[in-house]
Each structure stands twice: as C-alpha cells, then as structure tokens.
Write an enzyme that holds these catalytic residues in place. Sequence first.
Site, PDB file in Angstrom:
ATOM      1  N   ARG A  77       2.823 -45.146  61.887  1.00 25.54           N
ATOM      2  CA  ARG A  77       2.377 -44.119  61.207  1.00 25.54           C
ATOM      3  C   ARG A  77       1.060 -43.959  60.664  1.00 25.54           C
ATOM      4  NH1 ARG A  77       6.170 -43.414  55.788  1.00 25.54           N
ATOM      5  NH2 ARG A  77       4.611 -44.974  54.957  1.00 25.54           N
ATOM      6  N   LYS A 179      -0.142 -39.428  56.139  1.00 23.92           N
ATOM      7  CA  LYS A 179      -0.353 -40.063  54.634  1.00 23.92           C
ATOM      8  C   LYS A 179      -1.775 -39.905  54.404  1.00 23.92           C
ATOM      9  CE  LYS A 179       1.789 -43.942  52.252  1.00 23.92           C
ATOM     10  NZ  LYS A 179       2.230 -43.188  51.055  1.00 23.92           N
ATOM     11  N   GLU A 215       9.909 -32.758  48.812  1.00 21.68           N
ATOM     12  CA  GLU A 215      10.042 -33.976  48.451  1.00 21.68           C
ATOM     13  C   GLU A 215       8.951 -34.305  47.428  1.00 21.68           C
ATOM     14  OE1 GLU A 215       7.630 -36.846  50.905  1.00 21.68           O
ATOM     15  OE2 GLU A 215       6.279 -35.355  51.599  1.00 21.68           O
TER      16      GLU A 215
END
Length: 334
Positions: A77, A179, A215
């Site tokens: 990721r 992220k 989220e």
Amino acid sequence: MEKKTYGFDYTKTELNYVSYYRDGSWDDGVLEEDDMIRISKMSTGLHYGQQAFEGMKAYRRADGRVQLFRPYDNARRFIMSCERSMMPAVPVEKFIEAITRTVRANIDFVPPHESKATLYIRPYIIGIGHNIGLKPSSEYLFGVVVLPVGTYFGPASKPVDFIVTEYDRAAPNGVGHVKVGGNYSASLYPQYHAKQKGYKDCIFLDPKTHTKIEEVGAANFFAVTKDGTYITPKSPSILKSITNDSLMYIARNMLKIKVEQTDIHIDQLDHLSEAGACGTAAIITPVGTITRNEERIVLPYHDTMGPVTQKLYDNLIGIQFGDIEDPNDWIVIL
Ligand code: PLP
Ligand code: COI
C-alpha cells in the site's frame, strides 16, 4: 505492582530509522537516536503535501516473542501511495527491513502480552530538498518511528457516538484510496466540529452523491445487518484497510457469515444491528449511534459490543497477539 496504561500519545523510543533518496537511488538507511530532522524550508513535503505514511503494529506474544501483522500488505500500500504522489517507491524488501530493524532496536518498548497494548509503527516518506515549482522533488526521506500505544478511540467494550459530516475528506477521483497526509488534514476541521458537539468523530459520506457512508477520518466503517451479514462500503475513495480485509476473511472463513462490499445508504440504516470502525489504530471500535442533522439512529447494540463484532474482535486480536493460529500467512515473527 501498578498496571501501566497506554494511550495514543507520542513517547520517544530508543532508535528510529532514516534513509535518503538522492541521485536516483536509496541509501542503505541508518538507525539514529535523534527524533528531529533538518530539511530544506522549501521541501515539497512541507509546501505541496508530497508525502505518505503507513500505520502498523508489533505485538508481544504470550511466549514473549514479538510479531508483525500483514507487514507485506502495508509495504504494497505504501508503494501505491508513493506512486500516486510521484515519489520513488520504497521497495518491499527495503520497507520490511526498515520495519524489522526499527522494531528490533526498540524491542523492550513492545508492551507485555497481557496489556493488549502494542508498539505502533509509523513508516513515512517526504519530499525534501530545495524546490519551488510544482513538480516532484528529486530527494526524499523515508523513515520509521515506533512508539507504544493503547486504544485509539477508548475501550472497545463501549460503543461510540458518531455524527455524519457534510464535508469531504477526499474527492471522487482524488487520493482518498492512498495514505497521504492531505486526506488527514482535510478531516481535522469536520472532526473538530464533531468533537465540539460531543461526538467521538465524524463519518464521511461518498464525495460524489453524499448519500452513502464512506469511512471515518482514521478508520474504515463496517456493519452487521439484522440477518447477520457483514457489510462494508465499496468505494474508490476510501482507504483499503488491511484490518477490514482481515475482518472480511475472518467473517467469511472462520465465522461462516456472509460478507458484502456494498453501498450503505445513510438514510437506510434500519436493517443494521451492529456497526463499527476498524483500522490498525482503531482496532475495532463499536459504533452505538449515528447522527445526521437532527436525526439520531440508535443501533440495537449501542450499550455494549454486539455479539458478531465481539467474535470478530476476539479472532482479530487473537491472531494478532499469537493466541489464535495464523489462518492465512499474515504473521511474521521477529
Ligand atoms: N481508513 C483510514 C482513513 C485510515 O487512516 C486507516 C488507518 O490506517 C484505515 C482506514 C484502516 O486501515 P488499516 O486497517 O490498514 O490500518
Ligand atoms: C492507523 O490506524 O494506523 C492510522 O494511520 C490512523 C492514524 C491517523 C492515527
């Protein structure tokens, strides 16, 4: 002896890792005591948000050894985040080596097994060097800091109250799926307003239609329907949570319950029985109520963690702390 309690605050540990990217390649990286850095005041990481980070944990097993949970997924990721932000990808092997060196160098800071606290691992990358134009930097710093932590949203046994915000953390075709810091700074203002009103945090809706749950600022959202299905939003602008992916595996393969990645419409929550926020820091935090404008949805399990959430939680932390057998090559023992 008095039991030590762990929160989610900064503690300086012994050593942290730093590696520099210059002239097209990464150096070998070193461990150092200093937890401050000296970089150009014109770094792209400071002005243009050219940076990314990861969040993962090291767990103390009952036999005293220390283990990591799905570190290769964090490594992959991190590469996605680097590529989306035009930063040089940190190779998987380098990422894993940096993490293991840093955890080993601070092994005494990994909290005891029975505390259920952990050593949080924060890998990060920032664009550095003297820059001014809006273009990718040619120099980067990749670092890893570790620190002992407890729970993020408070005790897991107590469901929290969330409020829906009309602000967005991410754009429909933006960077919500990776992220990067911009997503987090965008969530601070709505989070502040949620906290001012007495809520633990806010829930973001999908940025395109504002009709579906997306989220939380620091965690994914899941729910259990009244017919016992695990549901979680499917959206291109949410972070693909490793915890959520693990819960889907546990639900499907260990608890034998149905799993659906689907739209969760904010005005149709009557079919939910349990809900939660999940992530590395959040672990599983049960959600008791969801408020939008003047309407407050009180979930059937709002006083205590619901039975399905409890099973998911017990299995997840059982695997992470080495009390339940690793079902899927998730664990790396150091
Ligand atoms: N969503 C956001 C925005 C997060 O910051 C996090 C935390 O990392 C998560 C979801 C959960 O992801 P993971 O389970 O991989 O920690
Ligand atoms: C994590 O769960 O590791 C996160 O990155 C959340 C963080 C914003 C506290």
